[in-house]
Design an enzyme around this catalytic site. Structure first.
Site, PDB file in Angstrom:
ATOM      1  N   HIS A  53       0.987  -1.132  -0.128  1.00 35.13           N
ATOM      2  CA  HIS A  53       0.180  -0.123  -0.010  1.00 35.13           C
ATOM      3  C   HIS A  53       0.957   1.350   0.225  1.00 35.13           C
ATOM      4  O   HIS A  53       1.737   1.510   0.977  1.00 35.13           O
ATOM      5  CB  HIS A  53      -1.038  -0.227   1.180  1.00 35.13           C
ATOM      6  CG  HIS A  53      -1.855  -1.095   1.083  1.00 35.13           C
ATOM      7  ND1 HIS A  53      -2.569  -1.691   2.426  1.00 35.13           N
ATOM      8  CD2 HIS A  53      -2.586  -1.656   0.089  1.00 35.13           C
ATOM      9  CE1 HIS A  53      -3.304  -2.461   1.875  1.00 35.13           C
ATOM     10  NE2 HIS A  53      -3.408  -2.563   0.585  1.00 35.13           N
ATOM     11  N   GLU A  83       1.365   3.959   2.866  1.00 38.37           N
ATOM     12  CA  GLU A  83       1.846   3.765   4.258  1.00 38.37           C
ATOM     13  C   GLU A  83       3.263   3.683   4.297  1.00 38.37           C
ATOM     14  O   GLU A  83       3.902   2.746   4.534  1.00 38.37           O
ATOM     15  CB  GLU A  83       1.291   2.193   4.514  1.00 38.37           C
ATOM     16  CG  GLU A  83      -0.231   2.213   4.478  1.00 38.37           C
ATOM     17  CD  GLU A  83      -0.945   0.807   4.540  1.00 38.37           C
ATOM     18  OE1 GLU A  83      -0.015  -0.112   4.800  1.00 38.37           O
ATOM     19  OE2 GLU A  83      -2.035   0.625   4.373  1.00 38.37           O
ATOM     20  N   HIS A 112       2.983  -3.027   7.150  1.00 37.23           N
ATOM     21  CA  HIS A 112       1.778  -1.982   6.822  1.00 37.23           C
ATOM     22  C   HIS A 112       1.859  -0.857   7.845  1.00 37.23           C
ATOM     23  O   HIS A 112       2.624  -1.057   8.894  1.00 37.23           O
ATOM     24  CB  HIS A 112       0.569  -2.666   6.869  1.00 37.23           C
ATOM     25  CG  HIS A 112       0.255  -3.524   5.626  1.00 37.23           C
ATOM     26  ND1 HIS A 112      -0.595  -3.244   4.623  1.00 37.23           N
ATOM     27  CD2 HIS A 112       0.691  -4.691   5.573  1.00 37.23           C
ATOM     28  CE1 HIS A 112      -0.507  -4.106   3.709  1.00 37.23           C
ATOM     29  NE2 HIS A 112       0.100  -5.168   4.286  1.00 37.23           N
ATOM     30  N   GLU A 143       1.350  -4.378  11.590  1.00 34.76           N
ATOM     31  CA  GLU A 143       0.822  -3.040  11.406  1.00 34.76           C
ATOM     32  C   GLU A 143       1.622  -2.151  12.389  1.00 34.76           C
ATOM     33  O   GLU A 143       2.046  -2.523  13.553  1.00 34.76           O
ATOM     34  CB  GLU A 143      -0.647  -2.808  11.540  1.00 34.76           C
ATOM     35  CG  GLU A 143      -1.417  -3.611  10.717  1.00 34.76           C
ATOM     36  CD  GLU A 143      -1.998  -2.847   9.421  1.00 34.76           C
ATOM     37  OE1 GLU A 143      -1.318  -1.712   9.336  1.00 34.76           O
ATOM     38  OE2 GLU A 143      -2.318  -3.396   8.559  1.00 34.76           O
TER      39      GLU A 143
END
Length: 475
Positions: free
Chosen positions: A235, A238, A333, A406
């Site tokens: 992504h 990010e 992420h 994350e």
């Protein structure tokens, strides 16, 4: 009193031609002068010039509201209007002491860390270090003037007329920056580091693969090779994921005793930027062609998703090699609504496998103050079936562990704290060795070596972050 938008004059500074209206929604603004309504004279100081036509830039439109206020529109991801989160633009031709309010009015998400004290980052030509704006100058609210969409407004005072100011959603980490970093690693001629081109993106940008290991330790054909595979930036918006990934690489190639033992016992395969086109273009979620690559692991196309296709092929090939034990796959992420670091894992029918899978994030929670096991979750949501974690969790055998790691775009809470602690570039780089004290038993007892490596690997993932992030001096 009802707030009204005045019809402003918008010009390309270089050509002098007027632009604006819906045409400005196509692509990024390019040296765009926004002046008062009806103004047709020469450019004056204080007539702000906006630009986002640079690497990882994003700003699609600017509306003049008043001399002190401007509405800013994020350009949607290329070929996908759903995603509007990342912004990154410059402002110049400012007047000293000029005060403005910028309203970012078209976020595609309603939830945001701006509710929890996060603020945009800023730098200028004379102060090139990114800094966070004071949280007291930032407001996130539902706005009746924009169909009750959520708006993030921030106040700013320009203080140096000759400076170009740059504002961004978070600290940018560009494709070019990665290429410079990897080139600097190559110049060190480290015997345990190999860089290769795994493939090319749609726009022919390089998909890099790093292999980090002490090759002499893996020469025996009878010896099983334990392997950890790490990917980041699927992504593109990010950016903290790249800082984490660089921190892991920096630690693994260092002379720290733990790093040396890790290289002796583990092969690390790292793809630091899985979506280079999206990063270059300033997208938040998608590739050039508008695909969320982390929903296409099941059947990636070699022409539409070439970087994902190349990585999947490599992992499948290694999983079928009896000499290789792929122990971990971790996809890094950044999260836009939650604090701390945490993980997503998979759900299995075998309860014993479920319990074993929870050990990894539990170790992180014990050793990294910014990691939250309570935020960690294990699921098999249908909408996540195309993610790397879900697909590879089903492909690999029960000795492999697949996670999404994350980290918050903004901050973390420690046990017993009442206020979030913003991530800072001063502190994150120092965490890399805080808990890396190697136990003698881990060296002498072969049966415990991988457990120890696993524990230290987890510590690295959050302790070895080296972002240029997260501090701003008080106003």
């Amino acid at each position: 009193m009802e707030r009204k938008m005045e019809e402003s004059t918008v010009r390309d500074v270089e050509t002098g031609s007027e632009t604006g209206g819906e045409d400005a929604l196509v692509g990024n603004v390019n040296k765009l002068m926004v002046s008062p309504p009806g103004y047709s004279g020469a450019l004056r100081k204080g007539h702000l010039v906006f630009d986002a036509c640079f690497e990882s830039g994003n700003l699609g439109r600017v509306d003049y509201i008043s001399e002190f206020e401007f509405d800013l529109f994020i350009r949607p991801d290329t070929c996908n209007p759903r995603f509007r989160v990342w912004f990154n633009f410059t402002v110049e031709n400012v007047r000293e002491t000029q005060r403005v309010i910028f309203n970012v009015v078209n976020f595609s998400k309603t939830k945001s860390l701006y509710r929890d004290g996060m603020s945009p980052v800023v730098k200028s030509t004379s102060r090139p270090k990114w800094q966070r704006l004071p949280a007291k100058n930032v407001y996130y609210y539902r706005c009746p003037d924009h169909r009750r969409n959520y708006v993030m407004s921030f106040a700013f005072c320009f203080d140096r007329e000759d400076d170009v100011y740059q504002f961004a959603y978070c600290y940018p980490y560009t494709y070019s920056r990665l290429q410079h970093y990897l080139a600097s690693l190559e110049r060190r001629n480290l015997p345990y580091l190999q860089r290769e081109q795994l493939g090319l993106s749609v726009q022919q940008r390089q998909l890099d693969l790093l292999t980090i290991t002490n090759c002499d330790q893996h020469q025996s054909p009878e010896r099983e090779k334990k392997l950890v595979f790490l990917t980041a930036r699927v992504h593109p918006g990010e950016s903290p994921a790249s800082f984490i990934c660089q921190g892991v690489i920096d630690f693994l190639v260092s002379q720290h005793p733990v790093a040396q033992i890790l290289r002796d016992h583990v092969i690390f395969k790292i793809v630091p930027m899985l979506n280079p086109d999206g990063v270059y273009l300033g997208n938040y979620r998608c590739s050039l062609m508008g695909f969320d690559l982390n929903r296409h692991w099941q059947d990636p196309s070699p022409w539409a998703h070439p970087t994902l296709h190349a990585v999947k092929q490599l992992i499948v090939q290694m999983s079928q090699d009896p000499r290789v034990s792929l122990e971990f796959y971790i996809d890094v992420h950044a999260h836009s609504t939650m604090l701390n670091g945490f993980m997503y894992g998979n759900v299995f029918e075998d309860e014993e496998r479920v319990q074993r899978q929870a050990v990894f994030p539990r170790l992180l929670c014990q050793n990294a103050p910014d990691f939250s096991f309570s935020n960690t979750s294990f699921n098999r949501d249908v909408v996540k079936a195309g993610t790397g974690r879900r697909f590879l969790g089903g492909l690999l055998d029960d000795t492999s562990y697949c996670y999404t790691l994350e980290v918050s775009f903004y901050s973390y809470m420690t046990a017993g704290s009442t206020a979030p602690v913003p991530y800072t570039e001063e502190t994150l780089g120092l965490h890399e060795c805080q808990s890396c004290q190697w136990s003698p038993v881990c060296i002498s007892d072969p049966d415990t070596q991988w457990t120890a490596c696993e524990k230290r690997m987890l510590q690295m993932l959050l302790f070895c972050k080296a972002p240029e992030v997260f501090v701003f001096p008080s106003a």
